[in-house]
Design a protein around this motif. Structure first.
Motif, PDB file in Angstrom:
ATOM      1  N   GLY A   5     -18.358 -14.455  56.219  1.00 40.91           N
ATOM      2  CA  GLY A   5     -19.652 -13.828  56.423  1.00 40.91           C
ATOM      3  C   GLY A   5     -19.704 -13.156  57.769  1.00 40.91           C
ATOM      4  O   GLY A   5     -18.689 -13.008  58.451  1.00 40.91           O
ATOM      5  N   LYS A  62     -29.161 -12.896  56.651  1.00 39.90           N
ATOM      6  CA  LYS A  62     -27.820 -13.376  56.977  1.00 39.90           C
ATOM      7  C   LYS A  62     -27.194 -14.008  55.757  1.00 39.90           C
ATOM      8  O   LYS A  62     -27.667 -15.017  55.248  1.00 39.90           O
ATOM      9  N   TRP A  64     -24.621 -15.836  53.036  1.00 39.47           N
ATOM     10  CA  TRP A  64     -24.061 -17.180  52.992  1.00 39.47           C
ATOM     11  C   TRP A  64     -22.595 -17.164  53.368  1.00 39.47           C
ATOM     12  O   TRP A  64     -21.844 -16.266  53.015  1.00 39.47           O
ATOM     13  N   SER A  65     -22.180 -18.183  54.085  1.00 29.99           N
ATOM     14  CA  SER A  65     -20.756 -18.420  54.334  1.00 29.99           C
ATOM     15  C   SER A  65     -20.609 -19.918  54.485  1.00 29.99           C
ATOM     16  O   SER A  65     -21.586 -20.665  54.404  1.00 29.99           O
ATOM     17  N   ASP A  67     -19.809 -21.337  57.185  1.00 33.21           N
ATOM     18  CA  ASP A  67     -20.122 -21.685  58.569  1.00 33.21           C
ATOM     19  C   ASP A  67     -21.342 -22.612  58.592  1.00 33.21           C
ATOM     20  O   ASP A  67     -22.327 -22.378  57.892  1.00 33.21           O
ATOM     21  N   ARG A  72     -27.829 -19.795  58.588  1.00 29.26           N
ATOM     22  CA  ARG A  72     -27.448 -19.302  57.259  1.00 29.26           C
ATOM     23  C   ARG A  72     -28.691 -18.961  56.447  1.00 29.26           C
ATOM     24  O   ARG A  72     -29.614 -19.762  56.326  1.00 29.26           O
TER      25      ARG A  72
END
Length: 358
Positions: A5, A62, A64-65, A67, A72
């Motif tokens: 991301g 932002k 999703w990832s 992280d 998020r």
């Protein structure tokens, strides 16, 4: 599979660019391209919020990832309003304001770190007509709530979260994936003939090394995984390592903490206070250390001679602990958050890169 991301700074840049483009052209884009710090360009979706003759507001979400960042999925808003000239950034709802010294952003400024600040300015410049000016107000409606889940309040950032990011990209974070992603740096260094390498937690030490003319392939970013990376350096044939980085991170190694993530162990103030005691600090000075909001503030409380003795002791202890555990020749150079070299031990001077740094 890990999902990649982009950072909060990347999405803030996209929202700002979209708002400026809409304000000055009357056309609201649904996607914009922004430049990352490495000059690569990425395409980011944006949403129209409002558009009038005097103001435009765009939103980016932002994505999703994997992280673990608390941001998020947050909505990032950028409000653009024409001004006489130049580009001005303001903090709106949910963006923190720096209130204490020791951070990379001056007191009173929005908590937008230097790299994302540059990204936002560049994105705005790309959309801003020549000779015109614009004021960008960034906001994250959930920012104040999210900030309570971070170290921001303790660090002296009030009213919201920080806009962070040093590469514009969120790197897959699982421990296994992250370790695998950083390990090849050792092989590259050795392939280039570097048997003496610099280990640094991240971009701060890396950038300093680059400014000093040290070859990029000799500098290895380890994140928080000093234990893993030092062991791999030794196994693969590295002969000497120079630890270079922020004192608040490296000092943990002096206490035998080799995974330096704050969730694993965070004894910075205790380490500083203990070494201050050994160097004869007063009760009031120890109390000042233990009640400071960040390590740089704590260090700044100390009189110069005492400060220098304490930091040298810590640097020596870092190298001693690493050599004791990993059986590899080690030197240590401690820096501030602003890349100022604060202290080093004698062993650092025996490593070839010392001539560039010291």
């Amino acid at each position: 599979m890990m999902k990649r991301g982009y950072t909060t700074g990347t999405f803030a840049s996209a929202a700002a660019k979209a708002a400026v483009k809409a304000l000055f052209t009357g056309v609201f884009p649904d996607r914009v391209t922004v430049a990352l710090p490495d000059s690569k360009r990425v395409d980011i979706p944006v949403t129209k919020v409002t558009l009038s003759e005097v103001m435009a507001v765009a939103k980016a979400v932002k994505n999703w990832s994997n992280d673990p960042d608390v941001t998020r999925g947050v909505e990032i808003f950028a409000e653009a309003e024409e001004t006489v000239e130049g580009i001005k950034l303001k903090a709106g709802d949910g963006i923190g304001i720096v209130t204490k010294p020791g951070l990379r952003v001056p007191i009173g400024e929005p908590a937008i770190n230097p790299v994302p600040r540059k990204m936002i300015i560049k994105a705005v410049e790309e959309a801003l007509p020549s000779g015109r000016g614009v004021e960008i107000t960034l906001s994250i409606p959930r920012g104040k709530e999210l900030a309570e889940k971070t170290l921001n309040p303790k660090l002296g950032i009030s009213g919201g979260i920080s806009i962070l990011g040093t590469t514009g990209v969120v790197t897959p974070w699982s421990e296994k994936a992250y370790r695998e992603s950083i390990l090849p740096q050792v092989d590259v260094a050795l392939a280039e003939g570097f048997t003496e390498v610099i280990l640094t937690p991240g971009n701060l030490g890396f950038v300093l090394a680059m400014k000093k003319g040290i070859p990029e392939d000799a500098v290895i970013k380890v994140g928080n995984y000093f234990d893993f990376m030092i062991e791999k350096c030794r196994e693969k044939g590295v002969e000497k390592i120079l630890l270079l980085g922020y004192v608040g991170k490296l000092m943990k190694l002096s206490a035998g903490i080799f995974n330096t993530h704050s969730k694993v162990a965070d004894a910075k103030f205790e380490i500083l206070a203990a070494n201050a005691c050994l160097e004869g600090a007063s009760r009031e000075e120890i109390k000042g250390i233990m009640t400071s909001s960040n390590i740089q503030e704590a260090i700044n409380l100390l009189e110069n001679d005492l400060k220098n003795r304490i930091l040298k002791r810590i640097a020596e202890k870092v190298s001693e602990k690493v050599e004791e555990r990993f059986k590899i020749e080690t030197g240590t150079v401690l820096t501030s958050m602003t890349e100022e070299i604060l202290s080093w031990d004698e062993k650092a001077g025996r490593i070839k890169w010392a001539e560039y740094l010291l």
